[in-house]
Write a protein that holds these residues in place. Structure first.
Motif: not given
Length: 234
Positions: A40-53, A1-13
């Motif tokens: 981040a919440l909007r992206s999570f709703t529409y993209r449904r990532p596998d991991v959120v950072i 599952m690691a390869q190709g897993a969707r990750i949402l990165v949330v950081d203002d820097e």
């Protein structure tokens, strides 16, 4: 599952966002980024990532609230990023549903290891495992039996319940209050010293060198983590 897993990165820097995106994409992950909690919440709703950072310090609602809102509707693994000195915020984030945290600055390889770990736990979250094996330890949940190097270990009922709870969340940072509530109940939430005593007793029974534990390791100022490989450096 690691390869190709969707990750949402949330950081203002911008530099951190860009660095994480490049390094994660180079390892085969699909990366989405957000600069604020609301985005981040909007992206999570529409993209449904596998991991959120998610960074704890964001310009609007903040990482703790982002964690709380995501956890209210989903079991996706969440890793929080924290600046040095934010111990209370890290605890708050973990108790709001985060699976792990990392303190800035951090190494790319360590982050990748944490991502692999939360993905493995997510993949096996619903699998029934009556027997658990970690290094030299074997636990039979049906029999409430613990073996070390094939030799039985005598645990009190409370010690066993504590070990079982740690194992059920192997690899995840568990705060003192989370453990106390799960094992002892609501009335013990402020008894951190009580927990330390039982952790010490348990380490004496299952660790080769209790002063240098390889199974039950301490996250200073936060809580404990059970290392499934029996290697605190993994």
């Amino acid at each position: 599952m690691a390869q190709g897993a969707r990750i949402l990165v949330v950081d203002d820097e911008p530099q951190i966002r860009r660095s994480l995106q490049v390094n994660l994409e180079n390892r085969g992950y699909a990366v989405e980024t957000a600069v604020s909690g609301e985005e981040a919440l909007r992206s999570f709703t529409y993209r449904r990532p596998d991991v959120v950072i998610v960074d704890l310090l964001l310009p609007d609602i903040g990482g703790v609230e982002v964690t709380r809102r995501i956890r209210s509707s989903a079991t996706v693994p969440i890793i929080v990023l924290s600046a040095i000195g934010d111990e209370s915020k890290k605890v708050e984030a973990l108790e709001s549903g985060a699976d792990d945290y990392m303190t800035k600055p951090f190494g790319t390889e360590e982050l990748l290891a944490r991502i692999r770990s939360v993905l493995r736990r997510a993949a096996g979250a619903h699998s029934a495992r009556p027997v658990f094996i970690a290094g030299r330890m074997c636990v039979n949940f049906d029999r409430r039996e613990v073996l070390l190097d094939d030799q039985p270990v005598k645990l009190t009922p409370t010690e066993y319940d504590l070990l079982k709870y740690l194992i059920e969340h192997a690899g995840k940072v568990l705060t003192h209050r989370m453990i106390l509530q799960a094992v002892w109940g609501q009335g013990y939430l402020d008894q951190a010293q009580y927990l330390r005593v039982f952790i010490g007793q348990l380490r004496k029974k299952i660790e080769l060198v209790p002063a240098r534990p390889s199974f039950i390791v301490t996250d200073p100022g936060v809580g404990y983590r059970f290392c499934q490989d029996g290697d605190a450096s993994s």
